[in-house]
Design a protein around this motif. Structure first.
Motif, PDB file in Angstrom:
ATOM      1  N   GLY A 135     -61.263  50.002  74.827  1.00  0.00           N
ATOM      2  CA  GLY A 135     -62.311  50.333  73.864  1.00  0.00           C
ATOM      3  C   GLY A 135     -63.147  51.466  74.421  1.00  0.00           C
ATOM      4  N   HIS A 136     -63.643  52.342  73.552  1.00  0.00           N
ATOM      5  CA  HIS A 136     -64.518  53.401  74.079  1.00  0.00           C
ATOM      6  C   HIS A 136     -65.976  52.981  73.963  1.00  0.00           C
ATOM      7  N   LEU A 137     -66.775  53.466  74.915  1.00  0.00           N
ATOM      8  CA  LEU A 137     -68.196  53.099  74.965  1.00  0.00           C
ATOM      9  C   LEU A 137     -69.088  54.145  74.305  1.00  0.00           C
TER      10      LEU A 137
ATOM     11  N   VAL B 231     -69.003  49.730  63.958  1.00  0.00           N
ATOM     12  CA  VAL B 231     -67.561  49.595  63.716  1.00  0.00           C
ATOM     13  C   VAL B 231     -66.736  50.541  64.588  1.00  0.00           C
ATOM     14  N   ASP B 232     -67.397  51.481  65.231  1.00  0.00           N
ATOM     15  CA  ASP B 232     -66.666  52.508  66.008  1.00  0.00           C
ATOM     16  C   ASP B 232     -67.361  52.738  67.340  1.00  0.00           C
ATOM     17  N   MET B 233     -67.068  51.912  68.354  1.00  0.00           N
ATOM     18  CA  MET B 233     -66.314  50.687  68.268  1.00  0.00           C
ATOM     19  C   MET B 233     -66.897  49.626  69.189  1.00  0.00           C
TER      20      MET B 233
ATOM     21  N   GLY C 285     -55.989  48.866  70.848  1.00  0.00           N
ATOM     22  CA  GLY C 285     -57.293  49.519  70.763  1.00  0.00           C
ATOM     23  C   GLY C 285     -57.847  49.453  69.352  1.00  0.00           C
ATOM     24  N   GLU C 286     -58.460  50.558  68.922  1.00  0.00           N
ATOM     25  CA  GLU C 286     -59.287  50.509  67.710  1.00  0.00           C
ATOM     26  C   GLU C 286     -58.573  50.957  66.431  1.00  0.00           C
ATOM     27  N   VAL C 287     -59.347  50.908  65.364  1.00  0.00           N
ATOM     28  CA  VAL C 287     -59.024  51.329  63.998  1.00  0.00           C
ATOM     29  C   VAL C 287     -57.765  50.649  63.452  1.00  0.00           C
TER      30      VAL C 287
HETATM   31 ZN   LIG Z   1     -63.591  55.121  67.776  1.00  0.00          ZN
END
Ligand SMILES: [Zn+2]
Length: 430
Positions: free
Chosen positions: A76-78, A108-110, A170-172
């Motif tokens: 996940g990115h911070l 939501v991001d993220m 990861g995300e999305v």
């Molecule tokens: Zn993102």
């Protein structure tokens, strides 16, 4: 776990990790230290790394009960994109709860997914529930500017941290789209378009603005920009997009027509724009820069283009770009990253589907292609199969794709709690 995920998400939002580009925001290091402290607090050893001043990421490895199996990466990115507080209903860095949602930049991001990973992993550590496979956790800097100081840097400089990882989550992805009959598609990301941000340069002959002048850099550049902006790539149905549209059409009870895939888009509501962008490669002029005085013809003119190409169609994309440029305009990359696509099959996908249908009997899990990019691109270069799976059950009327980088970004509290239940269940079987 379900209370903690909400508190973790709110606390992460309150750490302003705005990423404005090459300049570091105020908070990536603070957020990384926060995450490291939480993990160390339950006995998980962390490695905190800094690619540049205060551009900080955290990596940890949790040993599985079945040694010898391939490892799984959860990332996940911070960082977040900046937010202008005056435009928002609630403070974008307040982490407030209102109308059943946690509000703030990153909801939501993220930071939602960061909080889900943390809440699940902390609870598992406290209760002695170890994963089967080695689990590598990565909380990353700089995703919002392409990962130069985050995922790309780690992959280039510390690939050993990801040793044995064959799959990454990861995300999305993992969010719901309501369809008729109280059912929901859950979109699991298995593909991403590639990106080509390009600078165009035209060079002509400088001169006096009053003269007859045939070699004008501004004119040449403008012609190329207009050709590029007006170009429409043909529809190319990638395996992921085809599978998504077939499933979506089935859910809506309409026939999927492979000869006219755009006909299925109107059913998808607010997602139609994003899914529509995965039917073809795209080129959009975004910046223009030339000249300094009205009566001086400049020698140089520049423009910038945001180009996105489908997985498998990179060659077609660049051949088209070069033909559109013409002879007098050159291009160079401002930023380039690959397209990725992996199969929607195997045990890991099975574990995602099982967790979703366990938590929501009306779930229909489907693969989809993201029109933008994530840190998955970096991890794909290490040979990992990458998925976007940050599970969220969303109300039917929420414009979810509009939340990303949008004003009033927020996440439903019950969606977040649903997400941590699903992610935790997934980790039981992953
Ligand atoms: Zn993102």
């Amino acid at each position: 776990m379900e209370d903690e995920v909400v508190e973790l998400c709110r606390e992460l939002i309150r750490i302003d990790t705005s990423n404005t580009g090459d300049v570091d925001g105020p908070g990536e290091r603070v957020a990384a230290e926060y995450v490291a402290e939480k993990l160390e607090g339950v006995g998980i050893k962390t490695t905190v790394l800094e690619s540049a001043h205060r551009r900080t990421s955290v990596v940890a490895r949790i040993e599985g009960t079945e040694p010898g199996r391939d490892a799984l990466l959860l990332h996940g990115h911070l960082d977040v994109v900046p937010a202008q507080a005056s435009d928002w209903t609630h403070d974008p860095f307040g982490g407030e709860i209102a109308d059943g949602c946690v509000w703030g930049r990153g909801a939501v991001d993220m930071k939602d997914m960061d909080a889900m990973i943390l809440a699940s992993v902390l609870d598992r550590a406290r209760t002695g529930r170890r994963p089967k496979r080695d689990l590598v956790l990565a909380f990353l800097a700089d995703e919002e500017a392409g990962g130069k100081y985050g995922a790309h840097w780690l992959v280039d400089n510390h690939p050993g941290l990801f040793e044995g990882c064959t799959e990454a989550v990861g995300e999305v992805g993992g969010f719901s789209l309501s369809v008729p009959g109280d059912r929901r598609l859950y979109l699991i990301e298995t593909a991403e378009k590639g990106l080509a941000w390009m600078r165009l340069k035209a060079v002509g002959t400088a001169g006096h603005g009053s003269m007859v002048h045939d070699d004008n850099a501004v004119t040449e550049l403008a012609k190329a920009v207009a050709r590029i902006g007006e170009h429409r790539f043909p529809i190319r149905l990638t395996p992921t997009v085809r599978r998504f549209l077939e499933a979506a059409c089935e859910a809506y009870g309409v026939e999927f027509d492979p000869k006219d895939p755009e006909a299925s888009l109107p059913h998808l509501g607010t997602l139609a724009r994003m899914i529509g962008a995965t039917l073809r490669s795209t080129l959009n002029p975004t910046r223009l820069d030339a000249g300094y005085k009205t009566n001086v013809i400049p020698q140089h003119a520049e423009a910038q283009i945001d180009g996105r190409f489908l997985p498998g169609y990179e060659k077609e994309f660049f051949e088209t770009v070069d033909a559109l440029l013409g002879e007098k305009v050159q291009r160079e990359f401002v930023h380039y990253d690959i397209a990725v696509e992996t199969e929607y099959e195997g045990d890991l996908v099975g574990a995602m589907e099982e967790a979703l249908t366990w938590a929501d009997p009306g779930a229909i899990p489907v693969p989809y292609c993201l029109s933008a990019g994530t840190d998955a691109k970096s991890f794909a270069t290490l040979g990992m199969r990458c998925y976007g799976f940050a599970p969220l059950r969303l109300p039917a009327d929420l414009d979810f794709s509009g939340m990303f980088h949008g004003i009033d970004e927020r996440v439903p509290v019950d969606g977040l709690q649903f997400g941590v239940r699903v992610l935790d269940r997934f980790l039981d079987n992953a």
